[in-house]
Design an enzyme around this catalytic site. Structure first.
Site, PDB file in Angstrom:
ATOM      1  N   SER A   1       0.800  -1.220   0.000  1.00 42.75           N
ATOM      2  CA  SER A   1       0.000   0.000   0.000  1.00 42.75           C
ATOM      3  C   SER A   1       0.839   1.279   0.000  1.00 42.75           C
ATOM      4  CB  SER A   1      -0.965   0.023   1.181  1.00 42.75           C
ATOM      5  OG  SER A   1      -0.274   0.223   2.387  1.00 42.75           O
TER       6      SER A   1
ATOM      7  N   LYS B   1       0.820   4.398   6.792  1.00 40.24           N
ATOM      8  CA  LYS B   1       0.172   5.282   5.819  1.00 40.24           C
ATOM      9  C   LYS B   1       0.789   6.676   5.915  1.00 40.24           C
ATOM     10  CE  LYS B   1      -2.747   2.019   4.838  1.00 40.24           C
ATOM     11  NZ  LYS B   1      -2.483   1.174   3.720  1.00 40.24           N
TER      12      LYS B   1
END
Length: 178
Positions: A41, A82
């Site tokens: 990701s 993230k």
């Protein structure tokens, strides 16, 4: 107890072991936390199975800045890595692959343009999303393959457990420019 006896050596070993465990626990809870990237990701910024260090101290001081890469703890006890896009009390929106914060276009220079150009729509339109006093909007750099705030919603400040400082493994990727 004499220092050269077997009893002393066993006691000294146990004492050293316990002190080391306490030191490791305190360091990883309050100063730095080792991390491992799990998944793609954050590709191409971070790759699967890279190892690094995150600053826990920065989260206690609420020293989180826009575009920092952070560790987020979910209620399921799972951890995510993230990038912070939206800060508390901001309005976040994407239109036509452009990030808008409080209705102003913001450049995302950290995104790899070569990788991004492979997709006609790199970040699908969403928003506007209004963040509250202690919420952060976080996205993976690989928007095509990331479960992030678009999936989980905004993350509470208490869920952010560290700010990534340094990637150490494999050695050829040692980097700290985030």
């Amino acid at each position: 107890m004499k220092k050269d006896t077997l009893q002393w050596q066993i006691f000294d070993f146990i004492r050293t072991f316990v002190i080391s465990l306490i030191a490791v626990f305190l360091i990883t809870q309050f100063i730095i936390k080792p991390i491992r990237v799990d998944g793609n990701s954050m590709y191409p910024t971070l790759n699967n199975n890279e190892l690094g260090i995150a600053s826990v101290f920065k989260t206690y001081n609420q020293d989180i800045k826009r575009f920092d890469i952070v560790i987020i703890k979910l209620e399921s006890k799972e951890y995510l890595i993230k990038r912070v896009i939206g800060m508390p009390n901001e309005v976040i929106e994407y239109k036509d692959n452009i990030l808008y914060i409080n209705n102003e276009a913001v450049s995302e220079e950290f995104l790899n343009e070569e990788y991004k150009s492979q997709y006609p729509i790199f970040t699908e339109d969403f928003g506007p999303v209004q963040l509250s006093d202690d919420e952060y909007f976080c996205l993976g750099d690989n928007r095509i393959n990331s479960k992030d705030s678009r999936y989980y919603g905004a993350f509470d400040a208490k869920q952010i457990k560290g700010v990534v400082n340094l990637m150490l493994w494999p050695f050829e990727v040692i980097k700290n420019e985030y």
